[in-house]
Design an enzyme around this catalytic site. Structure first.
Site, PDB file in Angstrom:
ATOM      1  N   GLY A  10     -74.817 -50.225  12.455  1.00  0.00           N
ATOM      2  CA  GLY A  10     -73.967 -49.187  13.055  1.00  0.00           C
ATOM      3  C   GLY A  10     -74.333 -48.948  14.507  1.00  0.00           C
ATOM      4  O   GLY A  10     -75.505 -48.817  14.848  1.00  0.00           O
ATOM      5  N   ARG A  71     -72.709 -56.312  10.882  1.00  0.00           N
ATOM      6  CA  ARG A  71     -73.614 -56.233   9.732  1.00  0.00           C
ATOM      7  C   ARG A  71     -73.562 -57.631   9.107  1.00  0.00           C
ATOM      8  O   ARG A  71     -72.539 -58.012   8.553  1.00  0.00           O
ATOM      9  CB  ARG A  71     -73.134 -55.179   8.735  1.00  0.00           C
ATOM     10  CG  ARG A  71     -73.042 -53.762   9.309  1.00  0.00           C
ATOM     11  CD  ARG A  71     -72.819 -52.763   8.201  1.00  0.00           C
ATOM     12  NE  ARG A  71     -72.334 -51.480   8.669  1.00  0.00           N
ATOM     13  CZ  ARG A  71     -73.102 -50.497   9.152  1.00  0.00           C
ATOM     14  NH1 ARG A  71     -74.389 -50.673   9.264  1.00  0.00           N
ATOM     15  NH2 ARG A  71     -72.565 -49.342   9.530  1.00  0.00           N
ATOM     16  N   SER A  72     -74.658 -58.372   9.248  1.00  0.00           N
ATOM     17  CA  SER A  72     -74.620 -59.787   8.861  1.00  0.00           C
ATOM     18  C   SER A  72     -75.182 -60.037   7.464  1.00  0.00           C
ATOM     19  O   SER A  72     -76.324 -59.694   7.178  1.00  0.00           O
ATOM     20  CB  SER A  72     -75.421 -60.604   9.885  1.00  0.00           C
ATOM     21  OG  SER A  72     -75.453 -61.953   9.500  1.00  0.00           O
ATOM     22  N   ASP A 102     -83.045 -49.976   9.674  1.00  0.00           N
ATOM     23  CA  ASP A 102     -84.065 -50.686   8.888  1.00  0.00           C
ATOM     24  C   ASP A 102     -83.535 -51.938   8.189  1.00  0.00           C
ATOM     25  O   ASP A 102     -84.297 -52.861   7.907  1.00  0.00           O
ATOM     26  CB  ASP A 102     -84.837 -49.760   7.942  1.00  0.00           C
ATOM     27  CG  ASP A 102     -83.946 -48.994   7.009  1.00  0.00           C
ATOM     28  OD1 ASP A 102     -82.712 -49.151   7.105  1.00  0.00           O
ATOM     29  OD2 ASP A 102     -84.491 -48.242   6.179  1.00  0.00           O
ATOM     30  N   GLY A 103     -82.210 -51.995   7.954  1.00  0.00           N
ATOM     31  CA  GLY A 103     -81.626 -53.217   7.384  1.00  0.00           C
ATOM     32  C   GLY A 103     -81.821 -54.381   8.359  1.00  0.00           C
ATOM     33  O   GLY A 103     -82.222 -55.484   7.968  1.00  0.00           O
ATOM     34  N   THR A 125     -80.047 -45.560  15.223  1.00  0.00           N
ATOM     35  CA  THR A 125     -79.042 -45.209  14.216  1.00  0.00           C
ATOM     36  C   THR A 125     -78.808 -43.715  14.238  1.00  0.00           C
ATOM     37  O   THR A 125     -79.765 -42.934  14.360  1.00  0.00           O
ATOM     38  CB  THR A 125     -79.455 -45.631  12.786  1.00  0.00           C
ATOM     39  OG1 THR A 125     -78.598 -44.961  11.840  1.00  0.00           O
ATOM     40  CG2 THR A 125     -80.890 -45.280  12.430  1.00  0.00           C
ATOM     41  N   ASP A 127     -78.129 -42.026  11.808  1.00  0.00           N
ATOM     42  CA  ASP A 127     -78.612 -41.444  10.543  1.00  0.00           C
ATOM     43  C   ASP A 127     -80.038 -40.888  10.665  1.00  0.00           C
ATOM     44  O   ASP A 127     -80.452 -40.060   9.866  1.00  0.00           O
ATOM     45  CB  ASP A 127     -78.596 -42.501   9.426  1.00  0.00           C
ATOM     46  CG  ASP A 127     -77.207 -43.058   9.192  1.00  0.00           C
ATOM     47  OD1 ASP A 127     -76.231 -42.370   9.554  1.00  0.00           O
ATOM     48  OD2 ASP A 127     -77.090 -44.168   8.659  1.00  0.00           O
ATOM     49  N   ASP A 129     -82.805 -42.270   9.903  1.00  0.00           N
ATOM     50  CA  ASP A 129     -83.363 -42.451   8.552  1.00  0.00           C
ATOM     51  C   ASP A 129     -84.362 -43.603   8.462  1.00  0.00           C
ATOM     52  O   ASP A 129     -84.456 -44.277   7.447  1.00  0.00           O
ATOM     53  CB  ASP A 129     -82.217 -42.681   7.546  1.00  0.00           C
ATOM     54  CG  ASP A 129     -81.439 -43.958   7.850  1.00  0.00           C
ATOM     55  OD1 ASP A 129     -81.610 -44.527   8.953  1.00  0.00           O
ATOM     56  OD2 ASP A 129     -80.654 -44.387   6.987  1.00  0.00           O
ATOM     57  N   ARG A 162     -60.955 -18.132   5.882  1.00  0.00           N
ATOM     58  CA  ARG A 162     -61.012 -19.451   5.263  1.00  0.00           C
ATOM     59  C   ARG A 162     -62.420 -20.018   5.221  1.00  0.00           C
ATOM     60  O   ARG A 162     -63.209 -19.797   6.135  1.00  0.00           O
ATOM     61  CB  ARG A 162     -60.189 -20.430   6.092  1.00  0.00           C
ATOM     62  CG  ARG A 162     -58.802 -20.614   5.581  1.00  0.00           C
ATOM     63  CD  ARG A 162     -58.098 -21.602   6.460  1.00  0.00           C
ATOM     64  NE  ARG A 162     -56.707 -21.699   6.068  1.00  0.00           N
ATOM     65  CZ  ARG A 162     -55.785 -22.347   6.766  1.00  0.00           C
ATOM     66  NH1 ARG A 162     -56.105 -22.932   7.896  1.00  0.00           N
ATOM     67  NH2 ARG A 162     -54.550 -22.404   6.331  1.00  0.00           N
ATOM     68  N   GLY A 170     -74.591 -40.009   7.539  1.00  0.00           N
ATOM     69  CA  GLY A 170     -76.043 -40.032   7.339  1.00  0.00           C
ATOM     70  C   GLY A 170     -76.461 -40.988   6.239  1.00  0.00           C
ATOM     71  O   GLY A 170     -77.637 -41.059   5.884  1.00  0.00           O
ATOM     72  N   ARG A 171     -75.475 -41.677   5.688  1.00  0.00           N
ATOM     73  CA  ARG A 171     -75.733 -42.586   4.546  1.00  0.00           C
ATOM     74  C   ARG A 171     -76.469 -41.824   3.448  1.00  0.00           C
ATOM     75  O   ARG A 171     -75.947 -40.803   3.009  1.00  0.00           O
ATOM     76  CB  ARG A 171     -76.528 -43.806   5.022  1.00  0.00           C
ATOM     77  CG  ARG A 171     -76.235 -45.054   4.221  1.00  0.00           C
ATOM     78  CD  ARG A 171     -76.941 -46.242   4.802  1.00  0.00           C
ATOM     79  NE  ARG A 171     -76.248 -46.785   5.961  1.00  0.00           N
ATOM     80  CZ  ARG A 171     -75.204 -47.600   5.897  1.00  0.00           C
ATOM     81  NH1 ARG A 171     -74.731 -47.978   4.746  1.00  0.00           N
ATOM     82  NH2 ARG A 171     -74.637 -48.055   6.990  1.00  0.00           N
ATOM     83  N   ARG A 243     -60.609 -25.483   3.253  1.00  0.00           N
ATOM     84  CA  ARG A 243     -60.154 -26.758   3.821  1.00  0.00           C
ATOM     85  C   ARG A 243     -61.356 -27.699   3.913  1.00  0.00           C
ATOM     86  O   ARG A 243     -62.491 -27.253   4.108  1.00  0.00           O
ATOM     87  CB  ARG A 243     -59.589 -26.562   5.228  1.00  0.00           C
ATOM     88  CG  ARG A 243     -58.330 -25.729   5.276  1.00  0.00           C
ATOM     89  CD  ARG A 243     -57.130 -26.528   4.763  1.00  0.00           C
ATOM     90  NE  ARG A 243     -55.891 -25.797   4.923  1.00  0.00           N
ATOM     91  CZ  ARG A 243     -55.344 -24.998   3.997  1.00  0.00           C
ATOM     92  NH1 ARG A 243     -55.950 -24.829   2.825  1.00  0.00           N
ATOM     93  NH2 ARG A 243     -54.204 -24.384   4.232  1.00  0.00           N
TER      94      ARG A 243
HETATM   95  O1  F6P Z   1     -75.491 -46.075   9.608  1.00  0.00           O
HETATM   96  C1  F6P Z   1     -74.571 -45.421  10.392  1.00  0.00           C
HETATM   97  C2  F6P Z   1     -73.329 -45.059   9.611  1.00  0.00           C
HETATM   98  O2  F6P Z   1     -72.439 -44.429  10.487  1.00  0.00           O
HETATM   99  C3  F6P Z   1     -73.585 -44.198   8.371  1.00  0.00           C
HETATM  100  O3  F6P Z   1     -73.781 -42.848   8.659  1.00  0.00           O
HETATM  101  C4  F6P Z   1     -72.331 -44.456   7.579  1.00  0.00           C
HETATM  102  O4  F6P Z   1     -72.562 -44.262   6.204  1.00  0.00           O
HETATM  103  C5  F6P Z   1     -72.076 -45.908   7.878  1.00  0.00           C
HETATM  104  O5  F6P Z   1     -72.731 -46.213   9.096  1.00  0.00           O
HETATM  105  C6  F6P Z   1     -70.623 -46.264   8.018  1.00  0.00           C
HETATM  106  O6  F6P Z   1     -70.538 -47.640   8.158  1.00  0.00           O
HETATM  107  P1  F6P Z   1     -69.266 -48.409   8.696  1.00  0.00           P
HETATM  108  O7  F6P Z   1     -69.169 -48.158  10.172  1.00  0.00           O
HETATM  109  O8  F6P Z   1     -69.542 -49.818   8.377  1.00  0.00           O
HETATM  110  O9  F6P Z   1     -68.077 -47.839   7.994  1.00  0.00           O
END
Ligand code: F6P
Length: 319
Positions: A10, A71-72, A102-103, A125, A127, A129, A162, A170-171, A243
């Protein structure tokens, strides 16, 4: 000897300032630099280009990554890693800087154990994370994008009676949700790291509504998959018209904040210096308690990021 940079996974604001500093700093040191387009996919497909100042001029303020990302899946197949290595060798690239999560670092761990390529990972990232670092490049911009959205949502929520349920990215990590909830004054925060203790909150919010509260802001981390449940709960139990707003990919965009730019520069200068001084490295640069340091890639990938107790405590005090 030449160094190259790529972005993987990402995109995150701060990648462009990092790419610019990488080319500018290496040029100053008279090190040849290459840009690898489209991440690890581009590395396999030889989308490698010698960098010049013109390639990175005027990009400092831009979100995303001008060298694009991917993303490979192929990189986890050894025949493609071999191809990637041959591509790097053809340009005499000995050091690689990877902006990613980390991936991507896991992939680089395998790669650098097979081939004589030095590698430095820069945690990047939204996230936030990655195990072993308190900060990842891009998270400050993402938090500010979310803050801006939440401030606006509050305007409209308070103009009606509302509730709003806002889902943030944030995955599997609740960092973005927790910090956003704390700094936006949300009443509810649901994250994967904790059980959502509905009963106590329900009692308190009902009482507050009886005493004149007119709206509620609930932040839900995407990793909980609880957005609809929280919506139904507020609508049915708190009896507020509700909402849902899913912020989605706007959280990945925006001009990098001053903080992310400064961190991008510091990460890059330290990463390049490390590559110059160490002939075979497989490290990730991390930031903890105000200090940059290098950790072995295995240390980073061996464990999962844990949201600090500080944030967990803080979301318990949202009242
Ligand atoms: O890792 C960053 C992120 O934006 C995450 O928060 C989200 O879950 C994911 O990537 C979305 O991935 P993509 O852009 O492949 O839809």
């Amino acid at each position: 000897m030449a160094f190259a940079i790529l972005s993987s996974g990402g995109d995150a604001a701060g990648m462009n300032p990092a790419i610019k500093k990488f080319v500018d700093y290496c040029t100053k040191l008279q090190i040849e630099t290459y840009l690898i387009y489209e991440g690890l996919e581009g590395l396999i497909d030889n989308k490698i280009k010698k960098a010049s100042h013109q390639d990175v001029a005027g990009i400092l303020h831009m979100g995303g990554t001008i060298i694009r990302s991917s993303r490979s899946k192929r990189f986890f197949d050894s025949q493609y890693r071999k191809k990637a290595y041959e591509n790097l060798k053809a340009y005499d690239i000995t050091g690689l800087v990877v902006l990613g999560g980390d991936g991507s670092f896991r992939a680089m761990d395998v790669f650098s154990s097979e081939f004589d390529i030095s590698f430095i990972g820069i945690p990047s990232t939204i996230d936030n994370d990655i195990h072993g670092t308190e900060y990842c490049l891009g998270v400050d911009t993402a938090l500010n994008v979310i803050r801006d959205a939440l401030d606006k949502i509050r305007d409209t929520a308070s103009s009606f009676n509302r509730a709003f349920v806002v889902e943030v990215m944030g995955r599997n990590c609740g960092y973005l949700a927790a910090v956003s909830a704390i700094t936006s004054g949300a009443e509810v925060c649901v994250i994967p790291e904790t059980i959502f203790a509905r009963e106590d909150l329900e009692k308190r919010l009902k009482k507050e509504i009886d005493n004149g509260r007119r709206y509620v802001l609930a932040i839900v981390a995407e990793g909980t998959h609880q957005t609809n449940k929280v919506y139904e709960w507020i609508q049915e139990k708190l009896e507020l018209e509700t909402r849902v707003s899913i912020l989605g990919h706007i959280q990945r965009g925006g001009n990098p904040t001053v903080y992310d730019r400064m961190m991008a520069f510091d990460f890059i200068i330290n990463a390049v210096d490390y590559l110059r001084e160490h002939s075979h490295s497989s490290k990730v640069i991390v930031y903890n308690q105000g200090q940059l340091s290098f950790k072995d890639i295995r240390e980073i990938t061996a464990d999962k990021y844990k949201l600090s107790e500080h944030y967990l405590q803080a979301i318990n005090y949202l009242d």
